[in-house]
Design a protein around this motif. Structure first.
Motif, PDB file in Angstrom:
ATOM      1  N   LEU A   1       0.840  -1.193   0.000  1.00 49.30           N
ATOM      2  CA  LEU A   1       0.000   0.000   0.000  1.00 49.30           C
ATOM      3  C   LEU A   1       0.877   1.246   0.000  1.00 49.30           C
ATOM      4  O   LEU A   1       1.854   1.323   0.754  1.00 49.30           O
ATOM      5  CB  LEU A   1      -0.901   0.036   1.239  1.00 49.30           C
ATOM      6  N   PRO A   2       0.551   2.240  -0.836  1.00 48.80           N
ATOM      7  CA  PRO A   2       1.358   3.470  -0.852  1.00 48.80           C
ATOM      8  C   PRO A   2       1.455   4.144   0.522  1.00 48.80           C
ATOM      9  O   PRO A   2       2.475   4.712   0.865  1.00 48.80           O
ATOM     10  CB  PRO A   2       0.616   4.368  -1.839  1.00 48.80           C
ATOM     11  N   VAL A   3       0.422   4.033   1.324  1.00 50.93           N
ATOM     12  CA  VAL A   3       0.397   4.682   2.632  1.00 50.93           C
ATOM     13  C   VAL A   3       1.431   4.093   3.581  1.00 50.93           C
ATOM     14  O   VAL A   3       1.873   4.761   4.518  1.00 50.93           O
ATOM     15  CB  VAL A   3      -1.023   4.593   3.232  1.00 50.93           C
ATOM     16  N   THR A   4       1.881   2.889   3.344  1.00 51.02           N
ATOM     17  CA  THR A   4       2.801   2.236   4.263  1.00 51.02           C
ATOM     18  C   THR A   4       4.135   2.960   4.321  1.00 51.02           C
ATOM     19  O   THR A   4       4.782   2.983   5.364  1.00 51.02           O
ATOM     20  CB  THR A   4       2.988   0.757   3.882  1.00 51.02           C
ATOM     21  N   ARG A   5       4.534   3.593   3.241  1.00 44.69           N
ATOM     22  CA  ARG A   5       5.787   4.359   3.266  1.00 44.69           C
ATOM     23  C   ARG A   5       5.703   5.466   4.316  1.00 44.69           C
ATOM     24  O   ARG A   5       6.661   5.727   5.037  1.00 44.69           O
ATOM     25  CB  ARG A   5       6.088   4.955   1.895  1.00 44.69           C
ATOM     26  N   LEU A   6       4.544   6.098   4.412  1.00 47.96           N
ATOM     27  CA  LEU A   6       4.338   7.131   5.432  1.00 47.96           C
ATOM     28  C   LEU A   6       4.560   6.550   6.825  1.00 47.96           C
ATOM     29  O   LEU A   6       5.268   7.123   7.650  1.00 47.96           O
ATOM     30  CB  LEU A   6       2.925   7.707   5.317  1.00 47.96           C
ATOM     31  N   PHE A   7       3.978   5.397   7.092  1.00 48.49           N
ATOM     32  CA  PHE A   7       4.091   4.795   8.407  1.00 48.49           C
ATOM     33  C   PHE A   7       5.536   4.442   8.749  1.00 48.49           C
ATOM     34  O   PHE A   7       5.978   4.631   9.875  1.00 48.49           O
ATOM     35  CB  PHE A   7       3.209   3.548   8.514  1.00 48.49           C
ATOM     36  N   ILE A   8       6.277   3.937   7.784  1.00 46.00           N
ATOM     37  CA  ILE A   8       7.673   3.564   8.023  1.00 46.00           C
ATOM     38  C   ILE A   8       8.526   4.810   8.245  1.00 46.00           C
ATOM     39  O   ILE A   8       9.369   4.855   9.135  1.00 46.00           O
ATOM     40  CB  ILE A   8       8.220   2.706   6.860  1.00 46.00           C
ATOM     41  N   THR A   9       8.312   5.852   7.447  1.00 43.20           N
ATOM     42  CA  THR A   9       9.075   7.085   7.613  1.00 43.20           C
ATOM     43  C   THR A   9       8.842   7.674   8.994  1.00 43.20           C
ATOM     44  O   THR A   9       9.774   8.093   9.679  1.00 43.20           O
ATOM     45  CB  THR A   9       8.691   8.110   6.531  1.00 43.20           C
ATOM     46  N   LEU A  10       7.595   7.693   9.426  1.00 44.96           N
ATOM     47  CA  LEU A  10       7.271   8.281  10.723  1.00 44.96           C
ATOM     48  C   LEU A  10       7.726   7.414  11.892  1.00 44.96           C
ATOM     49  O   LEU A  10       7.925   7.922  12.997  1.00 44.96           O
ATOM     50  CB  LEU A  10       5.773   8.550  10.822  1.00 44.96           C
TER      51      LEU A  10
END
Length: 188
Positions: free
Chosen positions: A95-104
């Protein structure tokens, strides 16, 4: 006239959420400014506090919005291929949103991080979404569904981080097959 104003307000809010999510994923929360978000969204930076109060309010809205996306995906029949917890969690990686979660995540682990509590809430929701699909009877004796869920979500977070850093070195299908082979019958 009021209907059009409401539509513009909602459109502005959506543009800001999208821009902020993309920038937080690229640069992190602390390195992203109101100016960055406003420029990416094509909206006045004064709109951000009007919609969200402050930067933390914007982050909360981004996390809530993206978490809703993830949980909706988990809840849908297609979200995890067969509704299988492994398929769902492995699907989460793409999911594209997962990159956000990993970065944060890198910022959230700091004790004084302004996003730590929000991130803990995110992890709780992810675990609950996966836990709901794990039949206790499928687990080996002495294993709790809660501990298994933590292990499965944690493994996928680690796999995802490795895949983002070196996608050529991480074969997600091979990882899925390996995890499936290690899982108790009824879960893989």
């Amino acid at each position: 006239m009021a209907t059009r104003r409401i539509q513009r307000t909602e459109e502005s809010r959506r543009l800001l959420l999208t821009a902020a999510a993309e920038l937080f994923a690229e640069k992190g929360y602390r390195q992203t400014s109101f100016i960055d978000i406003a420029e990416k969204a094509g909206i006045s930076r004064g709109s951000i506090p009007w919609h969200f109060g402050n930067k933390l309010g914007l982050l909360e809205a981004v996390l809530d919005d993206r978490l809703h996306t993830v949980l909706t995906t988990f809840a849908s029949p297609e979200g995890g291929r067969s509704g299988n917890p492994l398929d769902q969690v492995m699907g989460f990686i793409r999911l594209p949103v997962t990159r956000l979660f990993i970065t944060l995540l890198a910022e959230a682990v700091e004790v004084d991080s302004p996003i730590r509590a929000h991130y803990a809430r995110l992890h709780t929701a992810l675990r609950q979404g996966v836990r709901a699909r794990i039949p206790a009877e499928a687990l080996p004796p002495g294993t709790t569904p809660e501990a298994f869920t933590i292990l499965l979500v944690g493994a996928v977070i680690g796999v995802h981080a490795q895949w983002r850093v070196a996608p050529e070195a991480v074969d997600l299908e091979a990882v899925r097959t390996t995890i499936r082979a290690l899982l108790p019958a009824g879960l893989g």
